[in-house]
Write a protein that holds these residues in place. Structure first.
Motif, PDB file in Angstrom:
ATOM      1  N   TRP A 133       3.201  10.390  -1.567  1.00 32.17           N
ATOM      2  CA  TRP A 133       3.489  10.942  -0.232  1.00 32.17           C
ATOM      3  C   TRP A 133       4.612  10.141   0.439  1.00 32.17           C
ATOM      4  N   TRP A 134       5.560   9.689  -0.336  1.00 35.56           N
ATOM      5  CA  TRP A 134       6.613   8.803   0.173  1.00 35.56           C
ATOM      6  C   TRP A 134       7.395   9.428   1.318  1.00 35.56           C
ATOM      7  N   TYR A 171       0.820  -1.214   0.000  1.00 37.18           N
ATOM      8  CA  TYR A 171       0.000   0.000   0.000  1.00 37.18           C
ATOM      9  C   TYR A 171       0.850   1.258   0.000  1.00 37.18           C
ATOM     10  N   PHE A 172       2.109   1.124   0.419  1.00 36.30           N
ATOM     11  CA  PHE A 172       3.037   2.248   0.289  1.00 36.30           C
ATOM     12  C   PHE A 172       3.227   2.605  -1.193  1.00 36.30           C
ATOM     13  N   LEU A 173       3.266   1.592  -2.045  1.00 37.53           N
ATOM     14  CA  LEU A 173       3.418   1.832  -3.481  1.00 37.53           C
ATOM     15  C   LEU A 173       2.225   2.601  -4.040  1.00 37.53           C
ATOM     16  N   ASP A 174       1.042   2.321  -3.503  1.00 41.24           N
ATOM     17  CA  ASP A 174      -0.151   3.048  -3.945  1.00 41.24           C
ATOM     18  C   ASP A 174      -0.182   4.480  -3.412  1.00 41.24           C
ATOM     19  N   LEU A 214      -2.403  15.666   5.824  1.00 44.12           N
ATOM     20  CA  LEU A 214      -1.419  15.858   4.763  1.00 44.12           C
ATOM     21  C   LEU A 214      -1.838  15.138   3.485  1.00 44.12           C
ATOM     22  N   LEU A 215      -2.325  13.907   3.626  1.00 44.11           N
ATOM     23  CA  LEU A 215      -2.701  13.116   2.454  1.00 44.11           C
ATOM     24  C   LEU A 215      -3.948  13.658   1.757  1.00 44.11           C
ATOM     25  N   SER A 216      -4.783  14.366   2.504  1.00 44.61           N
ATOM     26  CA  SER A 216      -5.998  14.926   1.902  1.00 44.61           C
ATOM     27  C   SER A 216      -5.730  16.266   1.220  1.00 44.61           C
ATOM     28  N   GLY A 217      -4.559  16.851   1.501  1.00 42.46           N
ATOM     29  CA  GLY A 217      -4.250  18.157   0.932  1.00 42.46           C
ATOM     30  C   GLY A 217      -4.944  19.294   1.642  1.00 42.46           C
ATOM     31  N   ALA A 218      -5.537  19.018   2.808  1.00 43.97           N
ATOM     32  CA  ALA A 218      -6.246  20.054   3.560  1.00 43.97           C
ATOM     33  C   ALA A 218      -5.273  20.928   4.330  1.00 43.97           C
ATOM     34  N   HIS A 219      -5.778  22.056   4.804  1.00 46.98           N
ATOM     35  CA  HIS A 219      -4.970  22.971   5.606  1.00 46.98           C
ATOM     36  C   HIS A 219      -5.107  22.621   7.094  1.00 46.98           C
ATOM     37  N   PHE A 220      -4.116  23.017   7.864  1.00 50.41           N
ATOM     38  CA  PHE A 220      -4.164  22.812   9.305  1.00 50.41           C
ATOM     39  C   PHE A 220      -4.932  23.981   9.924  1.00 50.41           C
TER      40      PHE A 220
END
Length: 276
Positions: free
Chosen positions: A100-101, A93-96, A152-158
């Protein structure tokens, strides 16, 4: 059969891995993260299975007669198999999630560092002398994997709400980790592993513990103005009520079912409310 199934669920770390998945779900739902990557749920599950079985595979049973450690002695090969299976699943699943490596690699490296002092070869044994912040470190890893990475993975802001939630989660997990470390105080000393728990006296430790619960409650109240706040506060109240009992029991079933369950209780209540 029920005891065997319970032992397998708790001591193979499948239970705590499911807790991690549920916490990620709560982060996605509570913060309304739209671009949810479902492969990350699978990555987190397999990574947790791998890291926890690796950690317990390295933990010697000579220091304790606890059911978990004795189960580990009897199922040492199974722990190794689960470490390998978890590692393979995480790699797939890291490959998928390779876009975001860097973020994911950081989580894997930090998780490895937590168990590294248990590896009985230099330079890893040297880490035992400087692992004074291992409780903080473990809490930070949990928060990073279940709260920060989904954002981070969703691209949302903090947003302010996200920050409040992250601080809330860190301090409730930190308080629970203090209880775990207090229980393991003697074994940590025998293994030569230093921590804040081995350094503070009991009075100072309890001040830190209740301060952590208080900060978690404060920031939990800031997260939301609806029923979600109630869900966030329930585990804090229960943890505080159970403190005296927790400090006087070493039951593995209590720690790895009840206390680990308190880590994800708010997420479970939240999930039930959404499904209902």
């Amino acid at each position: 059969m029920f005891r065997a199934f319970t032992n397998f669920l708790l001591f193979s770390s499948v239970y705590v891995s499911l807790c991690a998945v549920l916490l990620i779900w709560q982060t996605n739902t509570l913060l309304n993260l739209q671009a949810v990557n479902f492969d990350y749920y699978k990555f987190a599950f397999f990574s947790t299975v791998c890291s926890y079985n690796f950690h317990w595979y390295l933990t010697p049973a000579a220091y304790s007669g606890s059911p978990r450690l004795q189960w580990g002695v009897r199922h040492r090969n199974l722990q190794l198999v689960f470490t390998i299976i978890g590692g393979i699943g995480a790699a797939i699943y890291f490959l998928d999630l390779k876009a975001w490596w860097l973020e994911l690699s950081g989580a894997a490296f930090l998780t490895f560092l937590y168990s590294a002092p248990k590896i009985p070869i230099p330079p890893f044994t040297w880490l035992r002398k400087i692992a004074i912040g291992k409780t903080i470190f473990l809490s930070a890893v949990w928060v990073y994997v279940t709260n920060v990475l989904p954002i981070l993975l969703s691209g949302a802001h903090f947003t302010a709400q996200a920050v409040y939630y992250i601080v809330h989660r860190f301090f409730i997990i930190y308080a629970l980790c203090i209880l775990f470390d207090h229980r393991d105080l003697e074994s940590d000393k025998k293994e030569g592993i230093r921590s804040l728990i081995t350094w503070l006296n009991k009075q100072g430790l309890m001040r830190l513990y209740f301060f952590s619960l208080f900060i978690s409650a404060v920031f939990g109240c800031l997260v939301s103005r609806d029923l979600i706040t109630f869900y966030l506060l329930i585990p804090i109240v229960i943890t505080a009520i159970l403190t005296k009992y927790t400090l006087h029991t070493k039951s593995d079933y209590y720690y790895y079912f009840v206390l680990d369950g308190l880590v994800m209780l708010s997420a479970l209540l939240h999930y039930i409310a959404v499904v209902a």
